[in-house]
Scaffold this motif. Structure first.
Motif, short mmCIF file in Angstrom:
data_model
loop_
_atom_site.label_atom_id
_atom_site.label_comp_id
_atom_site.label_asym_id
_atom_site.label_seq_id
_atom_site.Cartn_x
_atom_site.Cartn_y
_atom_site.Cartn_z
N VAL A 147 0.64 -0.94 0.30
CA VAL A 147 0.29 -0.23 -0.05
C VAL A 147 1.28 1.32 -0.24
O VAL A 147 1.14 2.39 -0.64
N ILE A 148 2.19 1.33 0.43
CA ILE A 148 2.51 2.60 1.20
C ILE A 148 3.36 2.88 -0.12
O ILE A 148 4.36 4.20 -1.02
N THR A 149 3.83 1.16 -0.87
CA THR A 149 4.77 1.10 -2.15
C THR A 149 4.02 2.15 -3.09
O THR A 149 3.89 2.94 -4.35
N VAL A 150 2.99 1.56 -4.14
CA VAL A 150 1.93 1.94 -4.69
C VAL A 150 1.46 3.79 -4.16
O VAL A 150 1.78 4.55 -5.68
N GLN A 151 1.27 4.04 -2.73
CA GLN A 151 0.91 5.35 -2.95
C GLN A 151 2.08 6.15 -3.51
O GLN A 151 2.42 7.38 -3.89
N ILE A 152 3.55 6.36 -3.33
CA ILE A 152 4.76 6.48 -3.23
C ILE A 152 4.96 6.27 -4.86
O ILE A 152 5.15 7.62 -5.61
#
Length: 295
Positions: free
Chosen positions: A226-231
């Motif tokens: 989730v964090i990676t996709v938002q970055i």
């Protein structure tokens, strides 16, 4: 009794009763919401609007304006002091990028892997539920958590907003005035849209949960994705791919505060969540139904 009669009896015994399926869902809901981890996650989510409301109140106590340093914070935050209902929109905008998907990732990631880690998955499959029904019950429970978590944020924000700021008619983003009742209805609709926006994360987490027997690993992997996709969604060079990221249209719920409402991005968001649900839900089903359960 003939073999044919025995086969009919065995088939009838093996066929799950619809009421039993409802009992399975109820059991999953009770088990999930009784966990201290779930209660703690909901407590953290309820605390975010309190912190935001108190911070805005302190910053504006001396006649200052929140966000005067360049428009920091969610788009609605400058309106909170005029109407406490805007704290609902601000809190949802503040929790959606990280807190809400993180909480959903924890619940979804633990759905299957947590059972395997605890050694209870085999016993669940012994009951006449079937793997498909069990997986559907797990996903339905995760979506119920999405709804409850979103409503907890909205209810906490409404209570704090009413306590610290005035309530009444409010001005939409388009500059028109609507009644408090209309604004409250839109706040509820926004909460429902935010809950639906987490469907893709729930399906992704459930798929990851079928890949491992470690609940902690599944939860960490889901939150990390989730964090990676938002970055990646913030990198300009990836603008061609960003409309396909599940988080790209999350904040489109702000269009519900326009008059008239802008539906384009809202519809794109819901369609994208449905696509992620179909893809990762199917992948989770394919993995889980062929998985050798030894836990």
């Amino acid at each position: 009794m003939s073999r044919a009669d025995l086969a009919v009896v065995d088939t009838a015994a093996a066929r799950p009763n619809p009421l039993w399926s409802l009992g399975l869902l109820r059991s999953e809901l009770v088990t999930t919401f009784r966990r201290w981890r779930t209660v703690a996650l909901l407590g953290v989510l309820a605390a975010v609007p309190i912190l935001v409301g108190v911070a805005v109140r302190i910053e504006t106590r001396g006649g200052g304006q929140v966000g005067r340093g360049g428009g920091e914070g969610p788009a609605f935050i400058t309106q909170v002091t005029n109407n406490g209902l805007f704290l609902v929109f601000t809190a949802l905008a503040a929790t959606l990028p990280f807190f809400l998907p993180m909480a959903v990732g924890v619940v979804a990631g633990d759905a299957v892997a947590g059972e395997a880690d605890a050694g209870t998955l085999r016993y669940l499959l012994v009951a006449p539920a079937g793997r498909t029904r069990l997986l559907l019950a797990k996903y339905a429970t995760t979506m119920a958590f999405c709804l409850v978590a979103t409503l907890v944020v909205a209810a906490s924000a409404l209570a704090v907003g009413a306590l610290l700021f005035p309530l009444g008619d409010l001005t939409t983003i388009s500059g028109t005035r609507i009644s408090f009742a209309d604004g409250l209805g839109r706040a509820l609709l926004i909460a429902l849209v935010v809950a639906a926006s987490l469907a893709g994360v729930a399906a992704l987490g459930l798929f990851v949960s079928t890949l491992t027997n470690s609940g902690i690993a599944a939860m960490a992997t889901t939150v990390g994705l989730v964090i990676t996709v938002q970055i990646l969604d913030q990198i300009p060079q990836l603008h061609a791919l960003q409309p396909y990221f599940f988080s790209h249209y999350w904040l489109s719920f702000a269009d519900l505060m326009r008059d008239p409402v802008y539906w384009d991005d809202l519809v794109k968001n819901l369609e994208l969540q449905a696509l992620y649900t179909a893809v990762f839900g199917s992948a989770a089903w394919a993995r889980f139904t062929t998985r050798d359960v030894t836990a």
